[in-house]
Design a protein around this motif. Structure first.
Motif, PDB file in Angstrom:
ATOM      1  N   ALA A  64       0.809  -1.214   0.000  1.00  0.00           N
ATOM      2  CA  ALA A  64       0.000   0.000   0.000  1.00  0.00           C
ATOM      3  C   ALA A  64       0.845   1.267   0.000  1.00  0.00           C
ATOM      4  O   ALA A  64       0.394   2.315  -0.438  1.00  0.00           O
ATOM      5  CB  ALA A  64      -0.944   0.001   1.201  1.00  0.00           C
ATOM      6  N   ASP A  65       2.099   1.176   0.459  1.00  0.00           N
ATOM      7  CA  ASP A  65       2.956   2.367   0.495  1.00  0.00           C
ATOM      8  C   ASP A  65       3.590   2.679  -0.861  1.00  0.00           C
ATOM      9  O   ASP A  65       4.371   3.602  -0.987  1.00  0.00           O
ATOM     10  CB  ASP A  65       4.045   2.225   1.559  1.00  0.00           C
ATOM     11  N   GLY A  66       3.263   1.897  -1.908  1.00  0.00           N
ATOM     12  CA  GLY A  66       3.777   2.161  -3.249  1.00  0.00           C
ATOM     13  C   GLY A  66       5.014   1.365  -3.621  1.00  0.00           C
ATOM     14  O   GLY A  66       5.595   1.579  -4.674  1.00  0.00           O
ATOM     15  N   THR A  67       5.418   0.409  -2.792  1.00  0.00           N
ATOM     16  CA  THR A  67       6.604  -0.390  -3.074  1.00  0.00           C
ATOM     17  C   THR A  67       6.217  -1.679  -3.789  1.00  0.00           C
ATOM     18  O   THR A  67       5.355  -2.412  -3.329  1.00  0.00           O
ATOM     19  CB  THR A  67       7.353  -0.749  -1.777  1.00  0.00           C
ATOM     20  N   VAL A  68       6.882  -1.936  -4.922  1.00  0.00           N
ATOM     21  CA  VAL A  68       6.708  -3.180  -5.669  1.00  0.00           C
ATOM     22  C   VAL A  68       8.044  -3.915  -5.641  1.00  0.00           C
ATOM     23  O   VAL A  68       9.086  -3.324  -5.925  1.00  0.00           O
ATOM     24  CB  VAL A  68       6.287  -2.904  -7.123  1.00  0.00           C
ATOM     25  N   HIS A 108      -3.012  -0.204  -6.362  1.00  0.00           N
ATOM     26  CA  HIS A 108      -4.233  -0.990  -6.487  1.00  0.00           C
ATOM     27  C   HIS A 108      -3.904  -2.425  -6.875  1.00  0.00           C
ATOM     28  O   HIS A 108      -4.521  -3.360  -6.397  1.00  0.00           O
ATOM     29  CB  HIS A 108      -5.169  -0.376  -7.521  1.00  0.00           C
ATOM     30  N   CYS A 109      -2.924  -2.591  -7.783  1.00  0.00           N
ATOM     31  CA  CYS A 109      -2.540  -3.924  -8.214  1.00  0.00           C
ATOM     32  C   CYS A 109      -1.213  -3.873  -8.961  1.00  0.00           C
ATOM     33  O   CYS A 109      -0.752  -2.805  -9.363  1.00  0.00           O
ATOM     34  CB  CYS A 109      -3.608  -4.540  -9.114  1.00  0.00           C
ATOM     35  N   ALA A 110      -0.602  -5.041  -9.143  1.00  0.00           N
ATOM     36  CA  ALA A 110       0.627  -5.157  -9.914  1.00  0.00           C
ATOM     37  C   ALA A 110       0.658  -6.548 -10.535  1.00  0.00           C
ATOM     38  O   ALA A 110       0.130  -7.503  -9.975  1.00  0.00           O
ATOM     39  CB  ALA A 110       1.854  -4.950  -9.030  1.00  0.00           C
ATOM     40  N   ALA A 111       1.269  -6.647 -11.717  1.00  0.00           N
ATOM     41  CA  ALA A 111       1.378  -7.928 -12.409  1.00  0.00           C
ATOM     42  C   ALA A 111       2.733  -8.013 -13.086  1.00  0.00           C
ATOM     43  O   ALA A 111       3.281  -7.006 -13.538  1.00  0.00           O
ATOM     44  CB  ALA A 111       0.265  -8.066 -13.438  1.00  0.00           C
ATOM     45  N   PHE A 112       3.274  -9.230 -13.180  1.00  0.00           N
ATOM     46  CA  PHE A 112       4.574  -9.472 -13.788  1.00  0.00           C
ATOM     47  C   PHE A 112       4.439 -10.534 -14.860  1.00  0.00           C
ATOM     48  O   PHE A 112       3.812 -11.577 -14.627  1.00  0.00           O
ATOM     49  CB  PHE A 112       5.573  -9.921 -12.726  1.00  0.00           C
ATOM     50  N   GLU A 113       5.009 -10.278 -16.031  1.00  0.00           N
ATOM     51  CA  GLU A 113       5.051 -11.246 -17.125  1.00  0.00           C
ATOM     52  C   GLU A 113       6.489 -11.739 -17.253  1.00  0.00           C
ATOM     53  O   GLU A 113       7.350 -11.023 -17.764  1.00  0.00           O
ATOM     54  CB  GLU A 113       4.580 -10.601 -18.423  1.00  0.00           C
ATOM     55  N   PRO A 114       6.803 -12.951 -16.744  1.00  0.00           N
ATOM     56  CA  PRO A 114       8.178 -13.418 -16.744  1.00  0.00           C
ATOM     57  C   PRO A 114       8.772 -13.621 -18.134  1.00  0.00           C
ATOM     58  O   PRO A 114       9.972 -13.494 -18.317  1.00  0.00           O
ATOM     59  CB  PRO A 114       8.126 -14.735 -15.965  1.00  0.00           C
ATOM     60  N   ILE A 132       1.914  -1.734 -13.105  1.00  0.00           N
ATOM     61  CA  ILE A 132       1.528  -1.296 -11.771  1.00  0.00           C
ATOM     62  C   ILE A 132       0.344  -0.355 -11.904  1.00  0.00           C
ATOM     63  O   ILE A 132       0.421   0.641 -12.617  1.00  0.00           O
ATOM     64  CB  ILE A 132       2.690  -0.558 -11.076  1.00  0.00           C
ATOM     65  N   GLY A 133      -0.753  -0.678 -11.235  1.00  0.00           N
ATOM     66  CA  GLY A 133      -1.926   0.178 -11.227  1.00  0.00           C
ATOM     67  C   GLY A 133      -2.020   0.899  -9.891  1.00  0.00           C
ATOM     68  O   GLY A 133      -2.008   0.270  -8.838  1.00  0.00           O
ATOM     69  N   SER A 134      -2.093   2.224  -9.942  1.00  0.00           N
ATOM     70  CA  SER A 134      -2.162   3.005  -8.708  1.00  0.00           C
ATOM     71  C   SER A 134      -3.169   4.133  -8.869  1.00  0.00           C
ATOM     72  O   SER A 134      -3.736   4.328  -9.938  1.00  0.00           O
ATOM     73  CB  SER A 134      -0.792   3.586  -8.371  1.00  0.00           C
ATOM     74  N   ALA A 135      -3.345   4.885  -7.810  1.00  0.00           N
ATOM     75  CA  ALA A 135      -4.245   6.039  -7.858  1.00  0.00           C
ATOM     76  C   ALA A 135      -3.746   7.071  -8.867  1.00  0.00           C
ATOM     77  O   ALA A 135      -4.522   7.864  -9.389  1.00  0.00           O
ATOM     78  CB  ALA A 135      -4.351   6.661  -6.473  1.00  0.00           C
ATOM     79  N   ALA A 136      -2.447   7.051  -9.179  1.00  0.00           N
ATOM     80  CA  ALA A 136      -1.867   8.002 -10.121  1.00  0.00           C
ATOM     81  C   ALA A 136      -1.960   7.526 -11.569  1.00  0.00           C
ATOM     82  O   ALA A 136      -1.599   8.257 -12.483  1.00  0.00           O
ATOM     83  CB  ALA A 136      -0.407   8.263  -9.764  1.00  0.00           C
ATOM     84  N   GLY A 137      -2.407   6.298 -11.798  1.00  0.00           N
ATOM     85  CA  GLY A 137      -2.508   5.753 -13.149  1.00  0.00           C
ATOM     86  C   GLY A 137      -1.798   4.419 -13.247  1.00  0.00           C
ATOM     87  O   GLY A 137      -1.555   3.750 -12.256  1.00  0.00           O
ATOM     88  N   VAL A 138      -1.428   4.052 -14.471  1.00  0.00           N
ATOM     89  CA  VAL A 138      -0.770   2.778 -14.735  1.00  0.00           C
ATOM     90  C   VAL A 138       0.654   3.042 -15.198  1.00  0.00           C
ATOM     91  O   VAL A 138       0.894   3.907 -16.030  1.00  0.00           O
ATOM     92  CB  VAL A 138      -1.533   1.972 -15.807  1.00  0.00           C
ATOM     93  N   ARG A 195       9.461   2.012  -6.515  1.00  0.00           N
ATOM     94  CA  ARG A 195       8.483   2.727  -5.684  1.00  0.00           C
ATOM     95  C   ARG A 195       7.732   3.717  -6.546  1.00  0.00           C
ATOM     96  O   ARG A 195       8.334   4.450  -7.324  1.00  0.00           O
ATOM     97  CB  ARG A 195       9.277   3.469  -4.641  1.00  0.00           C
ATOM     98  N   VAL A 196       6.426   3.732  -6.445  1.00  0.00           N
ATOM     99  CA  VAL A 196       5.607   4.738  -7.110  1.00  0.00           C
ATOM    100  C   VAL A 196       5.033   5.648  -6.048  1.00  0.00           C
ATOM    101  O   VAL A 196       4.853   5.252  -4.902  1.00  0.00           O
ATOM    102  CB  VAL A 196       4.490   4.104  -7.973  1.00  0.00           C
ATOM    103  N   ASP A 197       4.773   6.874  -6.429  1.00  0.00           N
ATOM    104  CA  ASP A 197       4.334   7.884  -5.472  1.00  0.00           C
ATOM    105  C   ASP A 197       2.812   7.897  -5.353  1.00  0.00           C
ATOM    106  O   ASP A 197       2.175   8.919  -5.575  1.00  0.00           O
ATOM    107  CB  ASP A 197       4.866   9.250  -5.902  1.00  0.00           C
ATOM    108  N   ALA A 198       2.249   6.743  -5.041  1.00  0.00           N
ATOM    109  CA  ALA A 198       0.801   6.636  -4.881  1.00  0.00           C
ATOM    110  C   ALA A 198       0.473   5.297  -4.235  1.00  0.00           C
ATOM    111  O   ALA A 198       1.284   4.379  -4.257  1.00  0.00           O
ATOM    112  CB  ALA A 198       0.109   6.738  -6.242  1.00  0.00           C
TER     113      ALA A 198
END
Length: 57
Positions: free
Chosen positions: A5-9, A30-36, A43-49, A24-27
């Motif tokens: 929730a603090d923006g760290t992936v 909401h979700c994150a996904a990785f394609e190996p 990364i989806g956040s309040a600031a966008g993707v 780290r994103v500044d927001a």
């Protein structure tokens, strides 16, 4: 991959039991996904993707 929730992936190597990448994103996330196959992270956040290319060496 883990996202906080603090923006760290973080990307983890389970076989090596260590963190291989961190961003780290500044927001609040909401979700994150990785394609190996391509090394792409979305990364989806309040600031966008955000899309990142992570090359694991």
């Amino acid at each position: 991959m883990s996202a906080a929730a603090d923006g760290t992936v973080r990307l983890w190597s389970l076989s090596e039991q260590r963190q291989t990448a961190k961003v780290r994103v500044d927001a609040s996330l909401h979700c994150a996904a990785f394609e190996p196959g391509t090394g792409e992270v979305l990364i989806g956040s309040a600031a966008g993707v955000v899309a990142l290319d992570i090359k694991d060496t």
